[in-house]
Design an enzyme around this catalytic site. Structure first.
Site, PDB file in Angstrom:
ATOM      1  N   CYS A 114     -63.529  13.559  82.691  1.00 46.98           N
ATOM      2  CA  CYS A 114     -63.354  15.009  82.507  1.00 46.98           C
ATOM      3  C   CYS A 114     -62.776  15.369  81.141  1.00 46.98           C
ATOM      4  CB  CYS A 114     -62.480  15.578  83.623  1.00 46.98           C
ATOM      5  SG  CYS A 114     -63.214  15.383  85.264  1.00 46.98           S
ATOM      6  N   HIS A 251     -60.154  22.583  81.023  1.00 45.69           N
ATOM      7  CA  HIS A 251     -61.113  21.892  81.889  1.00 45.69           C
ATOM      8  C   HIS A 251     -61.115  22.611  83.233  1.00 45.69           C
ATOM      9  CE1 HIS A 251     -63.138  19.065  84.349  1.00 45.69           C
ATOM     10  NE2 HIS A 251     -62.056  18.582  84.925  1.00 45.69           N
ATOM     11  N   ASN A 281     -66.261  21.791  89.214  1.00 49.70           N
ATOM     12  CA  ASN A 281     -65.834  20.819  88.215  1.00 49.70           C
ATOM     13  C   ASN A 281     -67.066  20.079  87.697  1.00 49.70           C
ATOM     14  OD1 ASN A 281     -64.814  18.654  86.765  1.00 49.70           O
ATOM     15  ND2 ASN A 281     -63.210  18.158  88.245  1.00 49.70           N
TER      16      ASN A 281
END
Length: 324
Positions: A114, A251, A281
């Protein structure tokens, strides 16, 4: 004169198929209320059968080049962040290079899950500052739907597929925080936390792709602390206070983590770009997706100070301070 990496333009792509919380509730023991309350996610995009990370990356790349007004022939380098490559090798970046018709320079992948886009941005920025590249395409692209256990309600509700990209160009600056472009990048990792967020497969270990495994509450606790620290590190490195930030572009993992980081910086919610609700996500793709959305809808304007931050498996985490 000091060289800065200025972001000339951005682009993004989300697959056509949308998977809602209600759809997931028919697959696993969950509900729209449960997912929204804990994550803020309402929908996510899922790649079509046969649609790969390279497909998503190519579309985001073409959009970014068009937005930047840059020709493929001007590119010196492609850095693609992904944890879900098309193949074990070659790098997915080289497939994008071929499809774009880029026959010079280099292309390679970066893997920091990520945090991948921050890592890729840092790599590209350092290539530019070292004089090894002038124009660089940086992409974050993922098909996380391919590594999810669709019977695990703790993980399958969180992730989606997508891609985002930016084009960087070497530009002379003054060397202070008034410059346009990337002001600084800050990267960290701590391999002691491998077992809190990982995929239980790989070529060398199981000869399979494996599935994503996560201990969500533990990841949440580390994320809140690590992100706050790296954000302050970025501000301190540039002699700036949190009040100088025009936009926090985090993020997009979990609304509660994002809101917690905003509160620690005393930033009003309207200064935080939040897109997790409609794409979930998307790992390395989430920051460029959020950035591009806020640029294209007019929220982000030239001269604005942007703080980008992320944390992912490894653990890896990092931040970038950018003047748009």
């Amino acid at each position: 004169m000091p060289i800065r990496s200025v972001i000339l333009g951005c682009g993004s792509y989300l697959p056509a198929r949308i998977l809602s919380n209600q759809d997931l509730a028919s697959m696993v023991d969950t509900s729209d209320e449960w997912i929204v309350e804990r994550t803020g996610i309402k929908t996510r995009h899922i790649a079509a059968e046969g649609e790969t990370t390279a497909d998503l990356a190519e579309k985001a790349a073409r959009a970014a080049l068009a937005h930047a007004g840059v020709e493929v022939s001007e590119l010196d380098l492609i850095v693609l962040a992904t944890a879900t490559p098309d193949n074990t090798f070659p790098a997915t970046a080289t497939k994008v290079q071929q499809r774009l018709g880029m026959t010079r320079g280099a292309a390679f992948d970066v893997q920091a899950v990520c945090s991948g886009f921050i890592y890729a941005l840092s790599v590209a920025d350092n290539f530019i500052k070292a004089g090894q590249a002038r124009t660089v395409l940086v992409i974050g692209a993922e098909t996380f739907s391919r590594i999810l256990d669709w019977t695990d309600r703790g993980t399958c509700v969180l992730f989606g597929d997508g891609a985002g990209a930016v084009v960087l160009r070497a530009t002379e600056g003054k060397g202070d925080a008034t410059d346009q472009g990337i002001l600084s990048t800050h990267l960290h990792s701590d391999g002691r936390h491998h077992d809190l967020l990982y995929v239980d497969g790989g070529p060398s270990s199981t000869q399979t792709v494996g599935h994503l495994r996560m201990r969500g509450q533990e990841v949440f606790k580390h994320a809140v602390v690590n992100l706050a620290e790296v954000v302050h590190e970025a501000l301190s490195a540039n002699g700036l206070e949190a009040s100088a930030i025009d936009w926090l572009i985090p993020h997009q993992a979990n609304r509660r983590i994002i809101e917690g980081t905003g509160r620690k910086l005393r930033l009003p919610p309207e200064k935080v770009v939040l897109t997790v609700d409609h794409h979930g996500n998307t790992s390395a793709a989430s920051i460029p997706l959020a950035l591009c959305e806020a640029v294209l809808d007019g929220r982000i304007k030239r001269g604005d100070v942007l703080l980008l931050e992320a944390m992912g498996g490894g653990f890896t985490w990092g931040a970038a301070l950018v003047r748009w």
